[in-house]
Design a protein around this motif. Structure first.
Motif, PDB file in Angstrom:
ATOM      1  N   PRO A  73      41.502  47.014  34.501  1.00  0.00           N
ATOM      2  CA  PRO A  73      42.796  46.330  34.518  1.00  0.00           C
ATOM      3  C   PRO A  73      42.832  45.123  35.451  1.00  0.00           C
ATOM      4  O   PRO A  73      43.482  44.127  35.147  1.00  0.00           O
ATOM      5  N   VAL A  74      42.112  45.189  36.573  1.00  0.00           N
ATOM      6  CA  VAL A  74      42.108  44.053  37.500  1.00  0.00           C
ATOM      7  C   VAL A  74      41.513  42.818  36.821  1.00  0.00           C
ATOM      8  O   VAL A  74      41.945  41.687  37.086  1.00  0.00           O
ATOM      9  N   ARG A  75      40.566  43.002  35.920  1.00  0.00           N
ATOM     10  CA  ARG A  75      39.993  41.872  35.173  1.00  0.00           C
ATOM     11  C   ARG A  75      41.036  41.272  34.233  1.00  0.00           C
ATOM     12  O   ARG A  75      41.159  40.052  34.130  1.00  0.00           O
ATOM     13  N   LEU A  76      41.794  42.143  33.533  1.00  0.00           N
ATOM     14  CA  LEU A  76      42.834  41.656  32.631  1.00  0.00           C
ATOM     15  C   LEU A  76      43.914  40.909  33.405  1.00  0.00           C
ATOM     16  O   LEU A  76      44.395  39.857  32.961  1.00  0.00           O
ATOM     17  N   ILE A  77      44.318  41.453  34.542  1.00  0.00           N
ATOM     18  CA  ILE A  77      45.375  40.841  35.342  1.00  0.00           C
ATOM     19  C   ILE A  77      44.918  39.486  35.870  1.00  0.00           C
ATOM     20  O   ILE A  77      45.660  38.502  35.826  1.00  0.00           O
ATOM     21  N   ALA A  78      43.689  39.429  36.347  1.00  0.00           N
ATOM     22  CA  ALA A  78      43.164  38.167  36.857  1.00  0.00           C
ATOM     23  C   ALA A  78      43.110  37.123  35.744  1.00  0.00           C
ATOM     24  O   ALA A  78      43.520  35.971  35.937  1.00  0.00           O
ATOM     25  N   GLU A  79      42.641  37.514  34.573  1.00  0.00           N
ATOM     26  CA  GLU A  79      42.546  36.584  33.454  1.00  0.00           C
ATOM     27  C   GLU A  79      43.925  36.154  32.965  1.00  0.00           C
ATOM     28  O   GLU A  79      44.167  34.981  32.697  1.00  0.00           O
ATOM     29  N   LEU A  83      42.335  38.659  25.368  1.00  0.00           N
ATOM     30  CA  LEU A  83      43.638  39.040  25.906  1.00  0.00           C
ATOM     31  C   LEU A  83      44.678  38.057  25.393  1.00  0.00           C
ATOM     32  O   LEU A  83      44.567  36.851  25.619  1.00  0.00           O
ATOM     33  N   ASP A  84      45.684  38.566  24.693  1.00  0.00           N
ATOM     34  CA  ASP A  84      46.777  37.742  24.192  1.00  0.00           C
ATOM     35  C   ASP A  84      47.978  37.959  25.102  1.00  0.00           C
ATOM     36  O   ASP A  84      48.590  39.030  25.089  1.00  0.00           O
ATOM     37  N   THR A  85      48.325  36.939  25.916  1.00  0.00           N
ATOM     38  CA  THR A  85      49.417  37.059  26.876  1.00  0.00           C
ATOM     39  C   THR A  85      50.728  36.510  26.339  1.00  0.00           C
ATOM     40  O   THR A  85      51.759  36.680  26.974  1.00  0.00           O
ATOM     41  N   GLY A  86      50.701  35.833  25.198  1.00  0.00           N
ATOM     42  CA  GLY A  86      51.923  35.269  24.635  1.00  0.00           C
ATOM     43  C   GLY A  86      52.369  33.991  25.326  1.00  0.00           C
ATOM     44  O   GLY A  86      53.518  33.592  25.207  1.00  0.00           O
ATOM     45  N   GLY A  87      51.505  33.340  26.062  1.00  0.00           N
ATOM     46  CA  GLY A  87      51.852  32.094  26.739  1.00  0.00           C
ATOM     47  C   GLY A  87      51.824  32.239  28.243  1.00  0.00           C
ATOM     48  O   GLY A  87      51.700  33.332  28.791  1.00  0.00           O
ATOM     49  N   SER A  88      51.969  31.097  28.934  1.00  0.00           N
ATOM     50  CA  SER A  88      51.875  31.101  30.405  1.00  0.00           C
ATOM     51  C   SER A  88      53.215  30.823  31.070  1.00  0.00           C
ATOM     52  O   SER A  88      53.250  30.440  32.240  1.00  0.00           O
ATOM     53  N   ASP A  89      54.335  31.006  30.365  1.00  0.00           N
ATOM     54  CA  ASP A  89      55.643  30.714  30.956  1.00  0.00           C
ATOM     55  C   ASP A  89      56.041  31.723  32.032  1.00  0.00           C
ATOM     56  O   ASP A  89      56.922  31.463  32.833  1.00  0.00           O
ATOM     57  N   CYS A  97      46.859  36.185  34.566  1.00  0.00           N
ATOM     58  CA  CYS A  97      47.690  35.488  35.558  1.00  0.00           C
ATOM     59  C   CYS A  97      47.007  34.262  36.144  1.00  0.00           C
ATOM     60  O   CYS A  97      47.566  33.601  37.025  1.00  0.00           O
ATOM     61  N   GLY A  98      45.786  33.971  35.712  1.00  0.00           N
ATOM     62  CA  GLY A  98      45.073  32.804  36.222  1.00  0.00           C
ATOM     63  C   GLY A  98      44.610  32.967  37.657  1.00  0.00           C
ATOM     64  O   GLY A  98      44.596  32.008  38.427  1.00  0.00           O
ATOM     65  N   LEU A  99      44.234  34.178  38.039  1.00  0.00           N
ATOM     66  CA  LEU A  99      43.756  34.472  39.386  1.00  0.00           C
ATOM     67  C   LEU A  99      42.267  34.761  39.349  1.00  0.00           C
ATOM     68  O   LEU A  99      41.705  35.088  38.305  1.00  0.00           O
ATOM     69  N   SER A 100      41.628  34.689  40.520  1.00  0.00           N
ATOM     70  CA  SER A 100      40.263  35.178  40.613  1.00  0.00           C
ATOM     71  C   SER A 100      40.337  36.691  40.801  1.00  0.00           C
ATOM     72  O   SER A 100      41.362  37.228  41.221  1.00  0.00           O
ATOM     73  N   ARG A 101      39.249  37.377  40.532  1.00  0.00           N
ATOM     74  CA  ARG A 101      39.249  38.830  40.732  1.00  0.00           C
ATOM     75  C   ARG A 101      39.380  39.192  42.203  1.00  0.00           C
ATOM     76  O   ARG A 101      40.012  40.188  42.550  1.00  0.00           O
ATOM     77  N   ALA A 102      38.809  38.372  43.066  1.00  0.00           N
ATOM     78  CA  ALA A 102      38.924  38.620  44.505  1.00  0.00           C
ATOM     79  C   ALA A 102      40.382  38.484  44.945  1.00  0.00           C
ATOM     80  O   ALA A 102      40.878  39.276  45.754  1.00  0.00           O
ATOM     81  N   LEU A 107      54.087  32.777  34.515  1.00  0.00           N
ATOM     82  CA  LEU A 107      53.285  32.638  35.728  1.00  0.00           C
ATOM     83  C   LEU A 107      54.058  32.052  36.907  1.00  0.00           C
ATOM     84  O   LEU A 107      53.671  32.239  38.055  1.00  0.00           O
ATOM     85  N   ASP A 108      55.163  31.328  36.663  1.00  0.00           N
ATOM     86  CA  ASP A 108      55.884  30.689  37.755  1.00  0.00           C
ATOM     87  C   ASP A 108      56.974  31.580  38.366  1.00  0.00           C
ATOM     88  O   ASP A 108      57.605  31.204  39.347  1.00  0.00           O
ATOM     89  N   ARG A 109      57.196  32.764  37.819  1.00  0.00           N
ATOM     90  CA  ARG A 109      58.231  33.667  38.336  1.00  0.00           C
ATOM     91  C   ARG A 109      57.770  34.374  39.608  1.00  0.00           C
ATOM     92  O   ARG A 109      56.578  34.556  39.829  1.00  0.00           O
ATOM     93  N   GLU A 110      58.746  34.808  40.387  1.00  0.00           N
ATOM     94  CA  GLU A 110      58.468  35.504  41.645  1.00  0.00           C
ATOM     95  C   GLU A 110      57.937  36.916  41.407  1.00  0.00           C
ATOM     96  O   GLU A 110      57.022  37.378  42.075  1.00  0.00           O
TER      97      GLU A 110
END
Length: 182
Positions: free
Chosen positions: A138-144, A111-117, A146-151, A119-122
């Motif tokens: 998609p939940v796996r992609l979103i978790a990966e 997954l290429d997110t283009g950086g983590s800038d 955004c730096g979240l766990s799947r739960a 992640l700090d937005r509301e």
């Protein structure tokens, strides 16, 4: 601001099919083709190797085709053992159905997110694009991404803070968008 994420293949997926030699279920495609001409008729196979015993199996690409009906540039790519063509053909539903195979994409994409800038937005609006037909939840992609766990991603879906027009818990390989509210 809309962020663009891309799901990209990193290598060819494994081919799921039973090996007649050792009864293993996984084959590795190395991008090699076998082209056989019998007078004016052409047969083309994609060669795959068993991951357990190394036996070679042929996946039918073209069968008894007239040589003149095959585009010259396609024939050149087949003779050159083009790995890009092998990737295209493995994902072709006609080839999969004809050879009774499925693809295993585990560890074959990133997954290429283009950086983590972002992640700090509301509120995060993301468009996810697939460079190949890679079935993933998609939940796996979103978790990966955004730096979240799947739960935690599942909890955000239940609370209504993670929304999309597609079902986020089932596998899909089509482009989609989602919004995450923190």
């Amino acid at each position: 601001m809309l962020n663009n994420w891309v799901v990209m293949p990193t290598c060819l997926p494994l081919v799921l099919r039973r090996c007649h030699t050792c009864a293993s279920q996984r084959f590795r495609a190395n991008g090699k083709f076998r082209v056989n001409a019998n007078h004016k008729l052409l047969d083309v196979w994609l060669l795959v190797l068993c991951t357990a015993c190394g036996a070679t199996t042929k996946l039918t690409v073209l069968e008894r085709m007239n040589v003149r009906s095959v585009r010259p540039e396609l024939l050149d790519r087949l003779h050159d053992n083009d790995p890009g063509l092998a990737a295209e053909l493995l994902q072709d539903p006609v080839v999969q159905r004809r050879n009774r195979i499925a693809l295993d994409w585990d560890n074959a994409w990133r997954l290429d997110t283009g950086g983590s800038d972002h992640l700090d937005r509301e509120v995060i609006d993301v468009s996810v694009r697939f460079a190949a037909r890679i079935p993933v939840r998609p939940v796996r992609l979103i978790a990966e991404g955004c730096g979240l766990s799947r739960a935690e991603a599942g909890r955000l879906i239940a609370e209504g803070k993670l929304v999309s027009a597609v079902r986020l818990n089932s596998k899909l390989s089509d482009d989609f968008t989602f919004t995450l509210k923190r």
